[in-house]
Design a protein around this motif. Structure first.
Motif, PDB file in Angstrom:
ATOM      1  N   UNK A 125     -14.380 -42.140  29.169  1.00  0.00           N
ATOM      2  CA  UNK A 125     -13.363 -41.215  28.682  1.00  0.00           C
ATOM      3  C   UNK A 125     -13.830 -39.788  28.913  1.00  0.00           C
ATOM      4  N   UNK A 126     -12.863 -38.844  28.877  1.00  0.00           N
ATOM      5  CA  UNK A 126     -13.156 -37.422  28.990  1.00  0.00           C
ATOM      6  C   UNK A 126     -12.372 -36.679  27.927  1.00  0.00           C
ATOM      7  N   UNK A 127     -12.868 -35.551  27.506  1.00  0.00           N
ATOM      8  CA  UNK A 127     -12.194 -34.735  26.496  1.00  0.00           C
ATOM      9  C   UNK A 127     -11.128 -33.863  27.145  1.00  0.00           C
ATOM     10  N   UNK A 128      -9.932 -33.832  26.525  1.00  0.00           N
ATOM     11  CA  UNK A 128      -8.830 -33.021  27.043  1.00  0.00           C
ATOM     12  C   UNK A 128      -8.194 -32.236  25.898  1.00  0.00           C
ATOM     13  N   UNK A 136       2.361 -38.433  29.075  1.00  0.00           N
ATOM     14  CA  UNK A 136       2.229 -39.889  28.909  1.00  0.00           C
ATOM     15  C   UNK A 136       1.447 -40.568  30.023  1.00  0.00           C
ATOM     16  N   UNK A 137       1.268 -39.882  31.157  1.00  0.00           N
ATOM     17  CA  UNK A 137       0.456 -40.455  32.225  1.00  0.00           C
ATOM     18  C   UNK A 137      -1.041 -40.336  31.947  1.00  0.00           C
ATOM     19  N   UNK A 138      -1.398 -39.502  30.977  1.00  0.00           N
ATOM     20  CA  UNK A 138      -2.787 -39.407  30.526  1.00  0.00           C
ATOM     21  C   UNK A 138      -2.948 -40.353  29.349  1.00  0.00           C
ATOM     22  N   UNK A 139      -3.661 -41.441  29.562  1.00  0.00           N
ATOM     23  CA  UNK A 139      -3.817 -42.451  28.508  1.00  0.00           C
ATOM     24  C   UNK A 139      -4.887 -41.983  27.528  1.00  0.00           C
ATOM     25  N   UNK A 140      -4.542 -41.955  26.243  1.00  0.00           N
ATOM     26  CA  UNK A 140      -5.461 -41.507  25.209  1.00  0.00           C
ATOM     27  C   UNK A 140      -6.133 -42.685  24.525  1.00  0.00           C
ATOM     28  N   UNK A 149     -13.566 -48.593  21.276  1.00  0.00           N
ATOM     29  CA  UNK A 149     -12.159 -48.193  21.244  1.00  0.00           C
ATOM     30  C   UNK A 149     -11.422 -48.856  20.094  1.00  0.00           C
ATOM     31  N   UNK A 150     -10.686 -48.052  19.337  1.00  0.00           N
ATOM     32  CA  UNK A 150      -9.793 -48.580  18.311  1.00  0.00           C
ATOM     33  C   UNK A 150      -8.414 -48.869  18.889  1.00  0.00           C
ATOM     34  N   UNK A 151      -7.939 -47.973  19.762  1.00  0.00           N
ATOM     35  CA  UNK A 151      -6.623 -48.146  20.372  1.00  0.00           C
ATOM     36  C   UNK A 151      -6.478 -47.207  21.563  1.00  0.00           C
ATOM     37  N   UNK A 152      -5.647 -47.631  22.500  1.00  0.00           N
ATOM     38  CA  UNK A 152      -5.262 -46.817  23.652  1.00  0.00           C
ATOM     39  C   UNK A 152      -3.751 -46.608  23.594  1.00  0.00           C
ATOM     40  N   UNK A 153      -3.295 -45.424  23.983  1.00  0.00           N
ATOM     41  CA  UNK A 153      -1.859 -45.180  23.970  1.00  0.00           C
ATOM     42  C   UNK A 153      -1.470 -44.084  24.950  1.00  0.00           C
ATOM     43  N   UNK A 154      -0.210 -44.153  25.385  1.00  0.00           N
ATOM     44  CA  UNK A 154       0.348 -43.057  26.186  1.00  0.00           C
ATOM     45  C   UNK A 154       0.804 -41.911  25.279  1.00  0.00           C
ATOM     46  N   UNK A 155       0.949 -42.195  23.990  1.00  0.00           N
ATOM     47  CA  UNK A 155       1.290 -41.155  23.011  1.00  0.00           C
ATOM     48  C   UNK A 155       0.038 -40.380  22.625  1.00  0.00           C
ATOM     49  N   UNK A 156       0.192 -39.138  22.159  1.00  0.00           N
ATOM     50  CA  UNK A 156      -0.973 -38.388  21.680  1.00  0.00           C
ATOM     51  C   UNK A 156      -1.517 -39.027  20.399  1.00  0.00           C
ATOM     52  N   UNK A 157      -2.705 -39.570  20.468  1.00  0.00           N
ATOM     53  CA  UNK A 157      -3.345 -40.144  19.280  1.00  0.00           C
ATOM     54  C   UNK A 157      -4.735 -39.536  19.143  1.00  0.00           C
ATOM     55  N   UNK A 158      -5.164 -39.185  17.915  1.00  0.00           N
ATOM     56  CA  UNK A 158      -4.440 -39.322  16.642  1.00  0.00           C
ATOM     57  C   UNK A 158      -3.318 -38.273  16.502  1.00  0.00           C
ATOM     58  N   UNK A 167      -7.313 -28.778  18.380  1.00  0.00           N
ATOM     59  CA  UNK A 167      -7.686 -30.195  18.352  1.00  0.00           C
ATOM     60  C   UNK A 167      -7.841 -30.723  19.785  1.00  0.00           C
ATOM     61  N   UNK A 168      -8.870 -31.519  20.021  1.00  0.00           N
ATOM     62  CA  UNK A 168      -9.058 -32.132  21.334  1.00  0.00           C
ATOM     63  C   UNK A 168      -8.789 -33.626  21.265  1.00  0.00           C
ATOM     64  N   UNK A 169      -8.525 -34.217  22.429  1.00  0.00           N
ATOM     65  CA  UNK A 169      -8.208 -35.633  22.539  1.00  0.00           C
ATOM     66  C   UNK A 169      -9.138 -36.267  23.571  1.00  0.00           C
ATOM     67  N   UNK A 170      -9.147 -37.582  23.571  1.00  0.00           N
ATOM     68  CA  UNK A 170      -9.969 -38.328  24.524  1.00  0.00           C
ATOM     69  C   UNK A 170      -9.059 -39.034  25.522  1.00  0.00           C
ATOM     70  N   UNK A 171      -9.210 -38.676  26.784  1.00  0.00           N
ATOM     71  CA  UNK A 171      -8.419 -39.314  27.854  1.00  0.00           C
ATOM     72  C   UNK A 171      -9.218 -40.465  28.455  1.00  0.00           C
ATOM     73  N   UNK A 172      -8.577 -41.608  28.535  1.00  0.00           N
ATOM     74  CA  UNK A 172      -9.230 -42.768  29.125  1.00  0.00           C
ATOM     75  C   UNK A 172      -9.324 -42.606  30.639  1.00  0.00           C
ATOM     76  N   UNK A 173     -10.492 -42.920  31.178  1.00  0.00           N
ATOM     77  CA  UNK A 173     -10.709 -42.952  32.629  1.00  0.00           C
ATOM     78  C   UNK A 173     -10.780 -44.416  33.040  1.00  0.00           C
ATOM     79  N   UNK A 174      -9.943 -44.818  33.993  1.00  0.00           N
ATOM     80  CA  UNK A 174      -9.762 -46.244  34.288  1.00  0.00           C
ATOM     81  C   UNK A 174     -10.847 -46.899  35.119  1.00  0.00           C
TER      82      UNK A 174
END
Length: 241
Positions: A125-128, A136-140, A149-158, A167-174
């Motif tokens: 993952x990377x911080x965004x 929604x194309x950036x999977x959080x 991982x607790x959960x992955x989503x196309x929505x901004x979580x948390x 606030x920063x988020x974590x983007x999943x790298x595939x």
């Protein structure tokens, strides 16, 4: 522990047709991906897994190993699982075929977490920023205290209920690492409800109670999905070659 990188390389693509065989300063996208993955020195073997003769021809032209898919597959994970009939490896890393510049540190960090015998699957993952997380194309992904991982989503979580600034988020790298037996099991399971809702195959693992250890990457990769992405990659190479 023998470690193999498997690069799923499907010929068909929607936004940029035949993107993996597009020219990237003298070599194709898939050739660049294969070579940069091999040059990291992280893997005992690197294979391209494809469904198309042109991709096979291009990889063999640079001395690479190719597994030609005998079945049609819905996902890259399904495609690489088929190779286990031929590829001998204890740990398999799924590297995305449309990311031609691989980062040795990120891949090494990913492989190293498997020194913990309890880890069956790992990813990056990377911080965004909050603005980037709205796409929604950036999977959080959200993590527990152990970096699982607790959960992955196309929505901004948390969800930022109190509108906390900055606030920063974590983007999943595939990019995924799997123990051999886990990959075989995972790809034999039917799609779960969450996977079908979000269209994210990693949710199948969480629905089966499998933990995914997440590893931070500071590397800004270039994924090629459009003509604009291809031009960015070409300009990057012009500056570095």
């Amino acid at each position: 522990m023998k470690v193999a990188a498997l690069i799923p390389a499907r010929y068909a693509s929607t936004r940029l047709p035949a993107k993996l065989i597009q020219d990237l300063e003298g070599k194709s996208v898939i050739q660049r991906t294969y070579l940069s993955t091999k040059q990291t020195g992280v893997f005992d073997e690197v294979w391209v897994v494809t469904d198309h003769e042109e991709i096979q021809k291009q990889i063999e032209a640079i001395g690479g190993k190719v597994f030609f898919s005998k079945k049609s597959h819905e996902s890259g994970s399904d495609r690489i699982a088929e190779t286990l009939t031929e590829v001998e490896a204890d740990l398999v890393v799924n590297v995305q075929g449309d990311e031609p510049f691989q980062d040795a540190k990120s891949l090494r960090d990913l492989v190293n977490v498997f020194e913990d015998k309890s880890v069956q699957v790992a990813s990056l993952y990377a911080t965004i920023s909050e603005g980037e997380a709205a796409n929604p194309n950036a999977v959080k992904v959200v993590l527990d205290q152990h970096s699982d991982a607790l959960y992955f989503s196309r929505s901004p979580i948390p969800y930022n209920r109190e509108n906390i600034p900055g606030l920063t988020y974590k983007r999943h790298i595939g990019i995924y690492g799997y123990r051999r037996e886990m990959l075989q099991s995972f790809t034999s399971w039917p799609k779960g409800n969450l996977e079908q809702l979000e269209m994210l195959e990693q949710l199948r693992l969480l629905e089966h109670g499998i933990k995914i250890r997440m590893v931070e990457s500071l590397y800004q990769s270039i994924a090629i999905d459009t003509k604009e992405d291809l031009e960015i990659a070409r300009e990057y190479l012009r500056k570095t070659i």
